[in-house]
Motif scaffolding. Structure first.
Motif, PDB file in Angstrom:
ATOM      1  N   VAL A  50       0.861  -1.188   0.000  1.00  0.00           N
ATOM      2  CA  VAL A  50       0.000   0.000   0.000  1.00  0.00           C
ATOM      3  C   VAL A  50       0.895   1.235   0.000  1.00  0.00           C
ATOM      4  O   VAL A  50       1.603   1.502   0.966  1.00  0.00           O
ATOM      5  CB  VAL A  50      -0.941   0.022   1.227  1.00  0.00           C
ATOM      6  N   THR A  51       0.861   1.961  -1.102  1.00  0.00           N
ATOM      7  CA  THR A  51       1.712   3.152  -1.217  1.00  0.00           C
ATOM      8  C   THR A  51       0.906   4.423  -1.432  1.00  0.00           C
ATOM      9  O   THR A  51       1.460   5.511  -1.381  1.00  0.00           O
ATOM     10  CB  THR A  51       2.700   2.987  -2.392  1.00  0.00           C
ATOM     11  N   GLY A  52      -0.384   4.288  -1.664  1.00  0.00           N
ATOM     12  CA  GLY A  52      -1.216   5.459  -1.920  1.00  0.00           C
ATOM     13  C   GLY A  52      -1.531   6.232  -0.656  1.00  0.00           C
ATOM     14  O   GLY A  52      -1.397   5.729   0.469  1.00  0.00           O
ATOM     15  N   SER A  99      -6.766   3.895   0.053  1.00  0.00           N
ATOM     16  CA  SER A  99      -5.494   3.260   0.410  1.00  0.00           C
ATOM     17  C   SER A  99      -5.269   3.275   1.914  1.00  0.00           C
ATOM     18  O   SER A  99      -4.816   2.292   2.498  1.00  0.00           O
ATOM     19  CB  SER A  99      -4.323   3.957  -0.293  1.00  0.00           C
TER      20      SER A  99
END
Length: 66
Positions: free
Chosen positions: A35-37, A42
């Motif tokens: 999860v990078t958002g 996110s």
């Protein structure tokens, strides 16, 4: 496994409870890392993954890590 059109599930070697928890932790850690958002969706997923990991840690008696 499919035999004459019927589906049969072949289980592997049974896992211990510790192995199941360790596998769950590994999958959850992978999800957390993926999860990078920074959008709301996110963050929601990230928080859900962290809660699930904390539950695994509590079940393992690792209260401080949870």
């Amino acid at each position: 496994m499919i035999d004459d059109g019927a589906v049969f599930y072949v289980n592997g070697t049974p896992l211990t409870t510790t192995q199941v928890y360790d596998l769950a932790k590994a999958h959850l850690d992978s999800g957390i890392a993926a999860v990078t958002g920074t959008d709301a969706g996110s963050i929601f997923i990230l928080n859900a993954l962290k809660i699930a990991k904390a539950r695994v840690l509590v079940d393992q008696g690792q209260f401080a890590a949870a």
